[in-house]
Design a protein around this motif. Sequence first.
Motif, PDB file in Angstrom:
ATOM      1  N   ALA A  28     -20.782 -18.643  45.683  1.00 18.53           N
ATOM      2  CA  ALA A  28     -20.169 -17.378  45.257  1.00 18.53           C
ATOM      3  C   ALA A  28     -19.970 -17.273  43.757  1.00 18.53           C
ATOM      4  O   ALA A  28     -19.608 -16.208  43.258  1.00 18.53           O
TER       5      ALA A  28
ATOM      6  N   TRP B 292     -10.346 -13.115  36.519  1.00 18.99           N
ATOM      7  CA  TRP B 292     -10.948 -11.951  37.169  1.00 18.99           C
ATOM      8  C   TRP B 292     -11.534 -10.978  36.162  1.00 18.99           C
ATOM      9  O   TRP B 292     -12.620 -10.422  36.358  1.00 18.99           O
TER      10      TRP B 292
ATOM     11  N   ALA C 193      -8.872 -16.552  43.789  1.00 19.66           N
ATOM     12  CA  ALA C 193      -8.231 -16.798  45.079  1.00 19.66           C
ATOM     13  C   ALA C 193      -7.313 -18.010  45.011  1.00 19.66           C
ATOM     14  O   ALA C 193      -6.183 -17.983  45.524  1.00 19.66           O
TER      15      ALA C 193
ATOM     16  N   ARG D 237     -19.180 -11.091  35.837  1.00 22.75           N
ATOM     17  CA  ARG D 237     -19.491 -11.007  37.261  1.00 22.75           C
ATOM     18  C   ARG D 237     -20.683 -11.853  37.665  1.00 22.75           C
ATOM     19  O   ARG D 237     -20.638 -12.500  38.711  1.00 22.75           O
TER      20      ARG D 237
ATOM     21  N   ARG E 141     -15.896 -17.062  39.800  1.00 17.05           N
ATOM     22  CA  ARG E 141     -14.894 -16.011  39.610  1.00 17.05           C
ATOM     23  C   ARG E 141     -13.991 -15.828  40.829  1.00 17.05           C
ATOM     24  O   ARG E 141     -12.751 -15.844  40.722  1.00 17.05           O
ATOM     25  N   VAL E 142     -14.581 -15.649  41.997  1.00 15.99           N
ATOM     26  CA  VAL E 142     -13.800 -15.374  43.206  1.00 15.99           C
ATOM     27  C   VAL E 142     -12.965 -16.577  43.640  1.00 15.99           C
ATOM     28  O   VAL E 142     -11.767 -16.441  43.913  1.00 15.99           O
TER      29      VAL E 142
ATOM     30  N   THR F 101     -18.028 -22.590  45.298  1.00 16.98           N
ATOM     31  CA  THR F 101     -18.329 -22.203  43.917  1.00 16.98           C
ATOM     32  C   THR F 101     -19.827 -22.055  43.702  1.00 16.98           C
ATOM     33  O   THR F 101     -20.286 -21.143  43.008  1.00 16.98           O
TER      34      THR F 101
END
Length: 260
Positions: free
Chosen positions: A112, A238, A120, A243, A115-116, A109
């Motif tokens: 990256a 998402w 996931a 972003r 969000r990702v 976290t």
Amino acid sequence: MSYTLIQATDTPASATFAALLGHAVALAFAWVERRARDPMLPLGLFSSRPFSVANLASFFLYGGLAGLFFLMPIQLQVTAGYTTLAAGLALLPLTVLTLGLSARGGSLTKRAGPRVPLAAGALISGLALVLATRVGRDASYLTDVLPVVCLIGVGIPLITPPITVTVLSAVPDARAGIASAVSNGVARTAGLVIVAALPLLAGLPQNAASNPAEFDRGFDACMLICAALFVAGGLIVWFGVPRPAAKVPDEPICRHHIFR
């Protein structure tokens, strides 16, 4: 709300009254908090998009987890014939994986952004619940139960740290305590509401546990509903979380909060 969902079929009149009373109390609470000088719950927190999105996603994600944690042990005992001890031990790898991977989830976290990993983790957990429909009377632990347990054990560390980071990064430091309390409250409320709603949505009567075949059918329906909750939570994250990665605190995520 939980009483309304539980009693909706057996006593619809009292369930309707409880629903109306609950909504009236909720509206009154919001009215008082909006006008209070020092509100217990500052409603302005929800003006932050990341804060609101993270809590909305948290409701779906933790609701899905609550459905699994509530129904899987019952399914293993009622349908698969496990003893109470065996059902508990069957889920032990989930705890081991979650504790072992929690720090890595926090590190991911931090690198990256939330969000990702959140998306996931939601998709991995959703896949696990689809596979959970294979857990039944003749289920093999190694090929049917263990894959579900392991996938959830991987999914939880991808969900919990990003939720915590997003919520705490969306508010001023002075509001971190109340923001954490709101996040925990949403998670607990999700568990109460979803567990109460699942039997109604899946058409499970209150005595279903006495009929293994009927409970197995309802369990499969509940797992698919919970899988849909995970997918919904992943989509909310998402498309709702910006972003640019939220600012991540330097302190590591406390493992004590991994099972909020």
